[in-house]
Design an enzyme around this catalytic site. Structure first.
Site, PDB file in Angstrom:
ATOM      1  N   ASP A 180       0.877  -1.171   0.000  1.00  0.00           N
ATOM      2  CA  ASP A 180       0.000   0.000   0.000  1.00  0.00           C
ATOM      3  C   ASP A 180       0.919   1.227   0.000  1.00  0.00           C
ATOM      4  OD1 ASP A 180      -2.139   1.891   0.827  1.00  0.00           O
ATOM      5  OD2 ASP A 180      -1.164   1.752   2.783  1.00  0.00           O
ATOM      6  N   ASP A 239      -1.599  -0.808   6.012  1.00  0.00           N
ATOM      7  CA  ASP A 239      -1.862  -0.235   7.339  1.00  0.00           C
ATOM      8  C   ASP A 239      -3.317   0.168   7.555  1.00  0.00           C
ATOM      9  OD1 ASP A 239      -1.778   1.939   5.501  1.00  0.00           O
ATOM     10  OD2 ASP A 239      -1.561   3.300   7.200  1.00  0.00           O
TER      11      ASP A 239
HETATM   12  P1  ADP Z   1      -4.587   5.077  -0.076  1.00  0.00           P
HETATM   13  O1  ADP Z   1      -4.827   3.773  -0.773  1.00  0.00           O
HETATM   14  O2  ADP Z   1      -3.405   5.793  -0.675  1.00  0.00           O
HETATM   15  O3  ADP Z   1      -4.406   4.885   1.427  1.00  0.00           O
HETATM   16  P2  ADP Z   1      -7.441   6.024   0.020  1.00  0.00           P
HETATM   17  O4  ADP Z   1      -8.166   4.910  -0.691  1.00  0.00           O
HETATM   18  O5  ADP Z   1      -7.612   6.109   1.488  1.00  0.00           O
HETATM   19  O6  ADP Z   1      -5.851   6.066  -0.377  1.00  0.00           O
HETATM   20  O7  ADP Z   1      -7.944   7.415  -0.606  1.00  0.00           O
HETATM   21  C1  ADP Z   1      -7.848   7.651  -1.990  1.00  0.00           C
HETATM   22  C2  ADP Z   1      -7.910   9.125  -2.296  1.00  0.00           C
HETATM   23  O8  ADP Z   1      -9.182   9.677  -1.881  1.00  0.00           O
HETATM   24  C3  ADP Z   1      -6.869   9.961  -1.580  1.00  0.00           C
HETATM   25  O9  ADP Z   1      -5.626   9.959  -2.224  1.00  0.00           O
HETATM   26  C4  ADP Z   1      -7.549  11.336  -1.596  1.00  0.00           C
HETATM   27  O10 ADP Z   1      -7.353  11.966  -2.838  1.00  0.00           O
HETATM   28  C5  ADP Z   1      -9.019  11.015  -1.423  1.00  0.00           C
HETATM   29  N1  ADP Z   1      -9.443  11.108  -0.004  1.00  0.00           N
HETATM   30  C6  ADP Z   1      -9.861  10.097   0.787  1.00  0.00           C
HETATM   31  N2  ADP Z   1     -10.208  10.534   2.011  1.00  0.00           N
HETATM   32  C7  ADP Z   1      -9.992  11.864   2.031  1.00  0.00           C
HETATM   33  C8  ADP Z   1     -10.170  12.917   3.007  1.00  0.00           C
HETATM   34  N3  ADP Z   1     -10.639  12.686   4.229  1.00  0.00           N
HETATM   35  N4  ADP Z   1      -9.825  14.181   2.636  1.00  0.00           N
HETATM   36  C9  ADP Z   1      -9.347  14.435   1.409  1.00  0.00           C
HETATM   37  N5  ADP Z   1      -9.175  13.517   0.452  1.00  0.00           N
HETATM   38  C10 ADP Z   1      -9.492  12.245   0.732  1.00  0.00           C
HETATM   39 MG    MG Z   2      -2.573   3.256   3.775  1.00  0.00          MG
END
Ligand code: ADP
Ligand code: MG
Length: 313
Positions: A38, A258
């Protein structure tokens, strides 16, 4: 391996902060041919920091940050925490790591500064949606906005691309269907990340990165860390599908993650490894817990399995 050998290996693992949930998990790790990482909080520190806040309308900067922080205060996402931290800093004009006695007072002053939020919804892989002081607020990525019927103007798109090519994530802010600003958020790589990736390649293991973040940021981060196989804009359920697609051609797959959004993939993997600093859901779904949250322990775990099982056979 004998039960004694497994017990000894489990003990050695524990000493390094590598918790192994059972003999099967210990045996499987030596067979791994792909390690899927991730991005946010796993390859990166997960300590995201706001680098820029651009306000497009005539809105006052303080008011802009107040609105954004009010909405993000209900979110657990690392990006949300960065935004709240930045707004807090802006509000007090000093770092938040002041003395604890002052901090309590500041906490209440800060929460008093925040606006009323209702109808809060965290949209997975997109961002957040809520009402702030009766205004309709959207904070998140392009998809969040376009799925809510909004367009991204050319000058905003240009700014986003700039951020993303610098490995940053652009967070869009809309209020009552007007795009009012963008925040640039940087999340540095863990110091050991590139060395571990290189080590895996030397062991004949292929590293892969999977993330919900956008393609441009994902590719910039992957390049920095030395990973060539990248899967971006992947929804939480999609991460498990990525794991299965590798398994379907007979590969033994380890997943390192994580977040809550990583838990289906951690469970689907032959070897799920959770970052110790990660969420409880991820830790529960995994076969290994890396207590030090150090990626070197991915190699420690594989080595330990190899030493335990190859010698005896
Ligand atoms: P990752 O797999 O990198 O952990 P997530 O699936 O959690 O990413 O989120 C994907 C995308 O959605 C983020 O890169 C962001 O652009 C957007 N995003 C998600 N949650 C938030 C939030 N609380 N505030 C702003 N952007 C968010
Ligand atoms: Mg993560």
């Amino acid at each position: 391996a004998t039960p004694t050998a497994v017990m000894v290996a489990t003990g050695i693992g524990a000493k390094h902060g590598v918790l192994i949930k059972g003999g099967d998990a210990l045996e499987m790790a030596q067979k791994v041919t792909y390690v899927i990482f991730d991005k946010t909080g796993t390859l990166t520190q997960g300590k995201a920091t706001v680098t820029t806040a651009k306000v497009f309308t005539g809105m006052d900067r303080g008011e802009f940050l107040r609105l954004v922080a009010s909405a993000e205060a209900s979110s657990e996402h690392p990006l949300a925490k960065a935004v709240v931290e930045y707004a807090r800093h802006f509000h007090f004009f000093e770092p938040s790591d002041t003395k604890d006695s002052q901090k309590n007072d500041k906490d209440s002053k800060y929460s008093g500064w925040l606006l009323d939020v209702s109808n809060f919804i965290a949209v997975p892989g997109r961002g957040v949606r809520c009402s702030v002081d009766g205004k309709h607020v959207l904070i998140g990525n392009r998809k969040l906005l376009t799925e809510n019927g909004m367009a991204i103007p050319t000058h905003v798109e240009k700014f986003l691309v700039e951020l993303e090519e610098g490995a940053q994530t652009g967070v869009l802010v809309a209020c009552d269907d007007v795009l009012i600003g963008v925040l640039g958020i940087a999340d540095p790589l863990k110091r050991e990340a590139a060395v571990v990736v290189e080590g895996l390649i030397k062991m004949g293991i292929t590293p892969v990165m999977v993330t919900g973040d956008n393609w441009r940021t994902a590719q910039a981060v992957a390049k920095e860390v030395g990973i060539h196989d990248v899967r971006a804009e992947v929804m939480p359920a999609g991460k498990a599908e990525v794991v299965r697609s590798f398994q379907s051609n007979g590969s033994v797959v380890a997943m390192v993650g994580d977040g809550i959004n990583d838990s289906p993939a951690l469970a689907a993997a032959d070897v799920g490894m959770a970052i110790g600093a990660g969420t409880d859901v991820a830790i529960e779904a995994a076969d290994y817990v890396l207590m030090r949250s150090n990626l070197e322990d991915v190699i420690t775990a594989i080595d330990l399995s190899k030493k335990t099982f190859t010698r005896i056979r």
